[in-house]
Scaffold this active site. Sequence first.
Site, short mmCIF file in Angstrom:
data_model
loop_
_atom_site.label_atom_id
_atom_site.label_comp_id
_atom_site.label_asym_id
_atom_site.label_seq_id
_atom_site.Cartn_x
_atom_site.Cartn_y
_atom_site.Cartn_z
N PHE A 299 -1.03 16.58 3.26
CA PHE A 299 -1.39 15.88 2.03
C PHE A 299 -0.16 15.78 1.12
O PHE A 299 0.45 16.79 0.78
CB PHE A 299 -2.54 16.59 1.31
CG PHE A 299 -3.23 15.66 0.36
CD1 PHE A 299 -4.22 14.79 0.81
CD2 PHE A 299 -2.86 15.61 -0.99
CE1 PHE A 299 -4.83 13.90 -0.07
CE2 PHE A 299 -3.46 14.72 -1.86
CZ PHE A 299 -4.45 13.86 -1.40
N GLU B 228 0.85 -1.20 0.00
CA GLU B 228 0.00 0.00 0.00
C GLU B 228 0.88 1.24 0.00
O GLU B 228 1.97 1.25 0.57
CB GLU B 228 -0.93 -0.06 1.23
CG GLU B 228 -1.85 1.11 1.41
CD GLU B 228 -2.86 1.32 0.30
OE1 GLU B 228 -2.45 1.44 -0.87
OE2 GLU B 228 -4.06 1.40 0.59
N ASP B 229 0.39 2.29 -0.64
CA ASP B 229 1.16 3.53 -0.71
C ASP B 229 1.15 4.28 0.62
O ASP B 229 2.18 4.66 1.14
CB ASP B 229 0.64 4.44 -1.85
CG ASP B 229 -0.88 4.63 -1.81
OD1 ASP B 229 -1.56 4.07 -0.91
OD2 ASP B 229 -1.41 5.34 -2.69
N ASP C 72 -3.81 6.26 6.14
CA ASP C 72 -4.25 7.51 6.74
C ASP C 72 -5.18 7.16 7.90
O ASP C 72 -4.72 6.86 9.00
CB ASP C 72 -4.92 8.35 5.65
CG ASP C 72 -5.20 9.77 6.07
OD1 ASP C 72 -4.62 10.22 7.05
OD2 ASP C 72 -6.01 10.44 5.38
N ARG D 218 1.14 11.94 -9.86
CA ARG D 218 1.59 10.58 -9.52
C ARG D 218 3.01 10.33 -10.02
O ARG D 218 3.75 9.55 -9.44
CB ARG D 218 0.67 9.53 -10.18
CG ARG D 218 -0.70 9.43 -9.57
CD ARG D 218 -1.39 8.17 -10.08
NE ARG D 218 -2.84 8.22 -9.88
CZ ARG D 218 -3.47 7.88 -8.77
NH1 ARG D 218 -2.80 7.48 -7.72
NH2 ARG D 218 -4.79 7.94 -8.70
P1 IMP Z 1 -7.49 5.59 4.62
O1 IMP Z 1 -8.65 4.66 4.47
O2 IMP Z 1 -7.92 6.89 5.26
O3 IMP Z 1 -6.31 4.98 5.35
O4 IMP Z 1 -7.12 6.01 3.17
C1 IMP Z 1 -5.97 5.69 2.55
C2 IMP Z 1 -6.06 6.14 1.11
O5 IMP Z 1 -6.35 7.55 1.03
C3 IMP Z 1 -4.73 5.96 0.43
O6 IMP Z 1 -4.61 4.68 -0.16
C4 IMP Z 1 -4.71 7.08 -0.57
O7 IMP Z 1 -5.37 6.69 -1.75
C5 IMP Z 1 -5.53 8.17 0.09
N1 IMP Z 1 -4.66 9.17 0.78
C6 IMP Z 1 -4.56 9.37 2.11
N2 IMP Z 1 -3.69 10.34 2.40
C7 IMP Z 1 -3.20 10.76 1.21
C8 IMP Z 1 -2.23 11.77 0.84
O8 IMP Z 1 -1.61 12.46 1.66
N3 IMP Z 1 -1.99 11.90 -0.50
C9 IMP Z 1 -2.63 11.16 -1.45
N4 IMP Z 1 -3.54 10.21 -1.14
C10 IMP Z 1 -3.83 10.02 0.17
MG MG Z 2 -4.01 3.65 -1.88
#
Ligand code: IMP
Ligand code: MG
Length: 178
Positions: A150, A97-98, A101, A163
Amino acid sequence: MRETIHVLLSEEEVNQRIAQMAAEISKDFEGQQTHLVCILKGSIFFTCELAKRLTIPVSIDFMSVSSYGMDAKSSGVVKVNKDLDEDIEGLNVLVVEDIIDSGRTLHYLLRYLKSKNPKSLKLCALLDKPEQRVADVAVDYTGFCIPDKFVVGYGLDYAQRYRNLPYIGVIEFDECKE
Ligand code: IMP
Ligand code: MG
């Protein structure tokens, strides 16, 4: 609104850390076939750079998920846009996973993958923003913990842009004066 991007992690720093992660994962999975599950689209760059440096036998599959909801924050209800091509039953699965959050997406996804009876299920994430966590997620391998900003680049987007930046940057929005 004008967008400015400040470098948070240079390409060199990111690649160095990925090499360390790859060495650790290769050691932990020594002699075992490992099935990488890349979560599209953001994780594609990280998956490639990580996979190139792994010394264990690897196979790769892809999933695409999105959160339902109108706002930028994920809602916790996850829609599978593209499911796995191959059955993962009995495999050593490593989710790539990238960024994590709130943790909601991964919390859902890990439960979903677990229901498919892999031999083992681990998670590696390039970036972690622990301040925003609301759902419990155990991350086995983390690249960098970063502040609650962000970020874009290295696969991460803002409105599908940036990207392709080779580094990770913080995006800031300035009001145009004129
Ligand atoms: P979560 O369910 O809140 O953990 O969401 C994670 C997803 O939100 C990641 O896989 C990203 O696609 C997106 N995301 C969360 N923070 C960022 C950020 O700082 N930049 C870009 N995408 C983000
Ligand atoms: Mg993602």
